[in-house]
Design an enzyme around this catalytic site. Structure first.
Site: not given
Ligand code: NDP
Ligand SMILES: Nc1nc2c(ncn2[C@@H]2O[C@H](COP(=O)(O)O)[C@@H](O)[C@H]2O)c(=O)[nH]1
Length: 327
Positions: A175
């Site tokens: 991340c």
């Molecule tokens: N657990 C974590 O800390 C994180 C996990 N991830 C992982 O990355 C993958 C992609 O995630 P994600 O980008 O949400 O999925 P998507 O790319 O499918 O986006 C989902 C929707 O939410 C919108 N979106 C995404 N981020 C935001 C935001 N910060 N504010 C408002 N709208 C938002 C996107 O639009 P638009 O792209 O146009 O904004 C899109 O319409 C997932 O599997 C997720 O679990 C990603 C980052 C953090």
């Molecule tokens: N900010 C982001 N978080 C992400 C992304 N892809 C996955 N994830 C989150 O990380 C955990 C796994 O964490 P780990 O410490 O066990 O390796 C996963 O379940 C998601 O919630 C990303 O691209 N950006």
């Protein structure tokens, strides 16, 4: 928030042992009406789980959540798991197509036992609407919604109908959210888990930041029913990530779901790629996790997972980067 801490800052305090052998300690957990051998689920990421691993886990009474990055395969996946008499556990996003997908499942009378809404910023109307849409069309599916990092978010998603919430914004190994946006629970994930779990009336899944097996016990102590893990599951023989050889050593690819490698473009990138050491068969890790957790339970002075919930702890140090390099 005061007194924040992370996994590496906490030590659980042992209580008098009540078992004669660690093998007497039961690590099983119930979620959504099923009982699983471990309170652990591999992350729903493309370099962590594929259909083969999902099948293996379900057949062997482990929980799994299939990723959502090959959306066209999900209907067949659900059918295949059900044809084998196994539970189906899939992920969805929140874009328009996903509403049609839920509708399609309903029309085909396919009811996945578990549906995880997998979004970076889960405290949003988009997730609330998707929870309602799933609950309206597939009321018997157990809905896990995330990711979130505050009690308000947990309460709102539960109120919208989520059966469990997933906590963790940015603590993951691949991340870069905390670096790119300045936000998240990276560096204080365990305290955030405690904060959220206190507000929760339904199960909480701790997601991200697990670096050692002891962190699983710590998550349970601070309120997790289940723990989602990526990096510790990335290096197996079965792991879907590419295997590479460097200087005679094997490594496996592990990339973030919001990385350019997943997205295929450099847009809103919040994840990176790394290579983790190859570590043999998946079952060896699952077995070691079980043994370590059995040991944790014995140190907690009980014979089941819930014994860990009440142990005392001390804060022994403070390190905000959680052992990770910044990039
Ligand atoms: N657990 C974590 O800390 C994180 C996990 N991830 C992982 O990355 C993958 C992609 O995630 P994600 O980008 O949400 O999925 P998507 O790319 O499918 O986006 C989902 C929707 O939410 C919108 N979106 C995404 N981020 C935001 C935001 N910060 N504010 C408002 N709208 C938002 C996107 O639009 P638009 O792209 O146009 O904004 C899109 O319409 C997932 O599997 C997720 O679990 C990603 C980052 C953090
Ligand atoms: N900010 C982001 N978080 C992400 C992304 N892809 C996955 N994830 C989150 O990380 C955990 C796994 O964490 P780990 O410490 O066990 O390796 C996963 O379940 C998601 O919630 C990303 O691209 N950006």
């Amino acid at each position: 928030m005061e007194n924040v801490f992370d996994y590496e800052d906490i030590q659980l305090i042992p209580a008098k042992c009540v078992v004669n052998s660690r093998s007497e300690c039961d690590t099983s957990v119930t979620l959504g009406g099923r009982t699983f051998k471990l309170p652990v689920v591999p992350a729903n990421m493309q370099t962590i789980i594929d259909e083969k691993i999902a099948l293996y886990l379900a057949e062997n009474d482990y929980f799994y959540i299939m990723h959502r990055f090959e959306p066209e395969k999900r209907i067949e996946f659900v059918k295949d798991m059900h044809a084998r008499g196994l539970f189906a556990s899939i992920s969805v996003g929140v874009k328009e197509d996903e509403y049609d997908f839920i509708q399609q499942l309903k029309e085909e009378q396919l009811v996945p036992e578990y549906i995880t809404i997998d979004i970076a910023h889960g405290h949003s109307n988009a997730v609330i609407e998707m929870i309602k849409h799933i609950k309206k069309n597939l009321p018997n599916s157990f809905v896990i919604a995330g990711n979130v990092g505050t009690p308000e978010a947990v309460r709102e998603l539960e109120h919208a109908g989520a059966d469990a919430t997933k906590v963790g914004i940015g603590p993951g190994k691949v991340c870069i959210t905390k670096i790119k946006t300045g936000f998240g629970t990276g560096g204080w994930q365990l305290a955030a888990l405690r904060w959220c779990a206190k507000a929760a009336s339904k199960p909480v899944i701790a997601d991200g930041g697990i670096r050692t097996h002891g962190d699983i016990a710590k998550s349970v102590r601070f309120g997790a029913t289940m723990v989602m893990i990526g990096s510790l599951f990335a290096g197996h023989e079965e792991s879907p990530g590419e295997t590479v050889e460097r200087d005679g050593f094997l490594y496996k690819e592990y990339f973030g779901s919001a990385s350019e490698f997943q997205k295929g473009e450099k847009k809103n990138v919040e994840g990176k790629k790394m290579f983790v050491e190859y570590k043999g068969p998946l079952q060896e890790t699952l077995t070691e996790m079980e043994q370590d957790l059995q040991s944790s339970i014995s140190y907690a002075g009980g014979d089941k997972l819930s014994s860990i919930r009440n142990v005392d702890y001390v804060v022994v140090k403070n390190s905000i980067f959680n052992g990770d390099k910044v990039y």
